[in-house]
Design an enzyme around this catalytic site. Structure first.
Site, short mmCIF file in Angstrom:
data_model
loop_
_atom_site.label_atom_id
_atom_site.label_comp_id
_atom_site.label_asym_id
_atom_site.label_seq_id
_atom_site.Cartn_x
_atom_site.Cartn_y
_atom_site.Cartn_z
N THR A 83 0.82 -1.21 0.00
CA THR A 83 0.00 0.00 0.00
C THR A 83 0.85 1.26 0.00
O THR A 83 0.54 2.24 -0.67
CB THR A 83 -0.92 -0.01 1.25
N SER A 96 1.15 -7.19 -0.98
CA SER A 96 1.76 -8.26 -0.19
C SER A 96 0.89 -9.51 -0.12
O SER A 96 1.37 -10.58 0.24
CB SER A 96 2.11 -7.75 1.22
N THR A 118 1.25 -4.27 4.32
CA THR A 118 1.00 -4.57 5.73
C THR A 118 0.26 -5.89 5.93
O THR A 118 0.35 -6.49 7.00
CB THR A 118 0.18 -3.45 6.40
N ASP A 119 -0.45 -6.36 4.90
CA ASP A 119 -1.31 -7.54 5.10
C ASP A 119 -0.51 -8.79 5.46
O ASP A 119 -0.96 -9.61 6.26
CB ASP A 119 -2.16 -7.81 3.84
#
Lengths: 189, 189, 189, 189
Positions: free
Chosen positions: D14, D57, D99-100
């Site tokens: 992101t 990710s 971040t996932d």
């Protein structure tokens, strides 16, 4: 669509003040015109820039104002009886100017280029003065807004001398700086 | 100076898309009009806002366009033979609209409000459509520039239907979105 | 996770200078701390703010420095033999300070709170001075970066007096302002 | 002062999503690392950048994670029994990551580089993962804050694997993404 030609003459003023880290003060040292233009998106418009001087408008002399007038005449081109028919020709002149004496310059340009214009030498484009209450380099400055409005107005206004800022286009003679409100107002209507 | 009245109708579109952190995508969920207006400085201008809908313009239905027309008629006021003499009356309507079908809405407003206007019901103010290629919430968006130009134009343009963006004011009929260049162009001159 | 407590004492300096449109100059008039904090995103951190004074650091008197020391002592709390065991207790103190005399204040805090500390009155948290070369109100200011680093450092650094700016954490004694480069450097290693 | 060396490996996520005007969506297409670095001011720090991949990710494969590990090993240099004595040597590695699945990558790096490290091959620098909940290209993004904190932390943290964001430095093993709050939390203390 035909390409619009606008010329932007910068003279300094609050709008172009930059921060000097050594002195810790705001100064007119270099033009921020190119940086401002990069933040705007114009189609079918060519903006020529002329960095004439970098002065606080309280320091402008008669000789400085004469240079501004000479620059406007240079840009507008030789007077002619014919209306402009070349779509690529100049469609407007914008002058970045300190707000403190902007209206003096505007009145003088009006007297010289319109009231006392020689016969058959009528101004054929709008000449637009603009400036800012806060330097462009500050957050929440009105600089980019006013420049944006001036460029937009250059394609719409009839020949004449104007100050454009804060949403308004005010024709000379008449406009004054209202120091209390921090803007320009029309005094003759 | 008299107070200028402008009404801003928002319908959604790219200009108002905001980022949803959970979904990780851009959506039309709430209007960013008030936030945009806070970044501009207007004198002697009152801007009324009407949040009509929040839609991607590809999803607009005939019923949605009818609601937009109804809103414009409501704002412009009852048709009358008299020219507007009240300086506080409406001086212009701005419609924030997705760019993909903005020109369809513009053509339809032109047909309805101008071409097929009933006798003595002439439009007395400019109706200006605008939008953006990048959402306002993105850095380097053209949203604030286009809104600024639309507000400025509302005080200058003659009655009619226009798209205002990227330095240009294009009257309907005629304007089309140029997808390659990411702007609007005039096709009938 | 336990909540981190940080106290932010503002004294003025370049970092907090704001633009006065009437005077056309930058002044220390009101704190911009809250506005800066709104632009940062902190989890599990409570930031208390104490607006102590609004001064150019060249104008700080001995009495002003005593007030800064008193404020630090007030925040750090009564000295104690026990290590801090309450996870909600103070984890650090940040002082916003003009850069010109920041290092004088830092050396003096070091002498008073560390070198000449009474037995059993050891400082238990980091005390971090920071400031900026360009006011927060200017575009491209280093103010938010330095505040961000100071807040981050407050959760990591050992007890002591530091200047944090431009990516570095420099412990007192030793740091000096390097006027040529516009930053702080360590002089004792 | 000695020059600090930091290496920044970008993998997408992101934080690096940019807006595609034709598609009207956010995509991982090119790195925004250089643009972010221009907005920060670092002294005595050299930041090397390695654009490894541009992926959401959620789309990272085992092979992608192996490439990330290979890049970290390449940057950290050949394992050695000697402590680092060259002040110009690598002081830290930062990985920009969606971040996932950031915490999956962090746990795996921890297992590989620390838990299962060969004898005498101890990690000698901090390896810091960071990302953002809002793309850098959006206003009010947490991207620049998190990158700033990661660079600052690279000079302070002990060798280990961390996620740095929103004011916190959380060592692996343990950190998880808290989707509700939109941040990372430590789960093992």
């Amino acid at each position: 669509m035909p390409m619009r030609q606008i010329t932007l003459i910068s003279t300094g003023g609050t709008i172009e003040k930059t921060y000097d880290e050594h002195a810790g003060t705001l100064m007119n040292r270099s033009s921020v015109v190119q940086e401002m233009l990069r933040l705007l998106r114009h189609e079918d418009t060519q903006i020529n820039t002329l960095q004439l001087m970098q002065k606080d408008s309280l320091d402008l002399t008669d000789a400085d104002r004469q240079r501004i007038l000479d620059a406007v005449r240079l840009v507008v081109g030789p007077a002619t009886d014919d209306p402009i028919t070349d779509p690529n020709s100049c469609r407007g002149v914008i002058i970045l100017h300190g707000t403190d004496t902007l209206c003096e310059t505007g009145e003088w340009l009006h007297q010289t280029l319109i009231q006392n214009a020689e016969p058959n030498h009528a101004l054929t484009v709008p000449v637009i003065l603009t400036g800012a209450m806060r330097p462009f380099e500050m957050k929440r400055s009105d600089a980019l807004q006013n420049l944006n409005e001036a460029i937009f107005a250059a394609g719409l206004l009839a020949p004449g001398i104007y100050v454009v800022a804060h949403g308004n286009a005010l024709p000379f003679p008449g406009p004054k700086k209202d120091r209390e409100r921090g803007t320009f107002i029309q005094t003759n209507n």
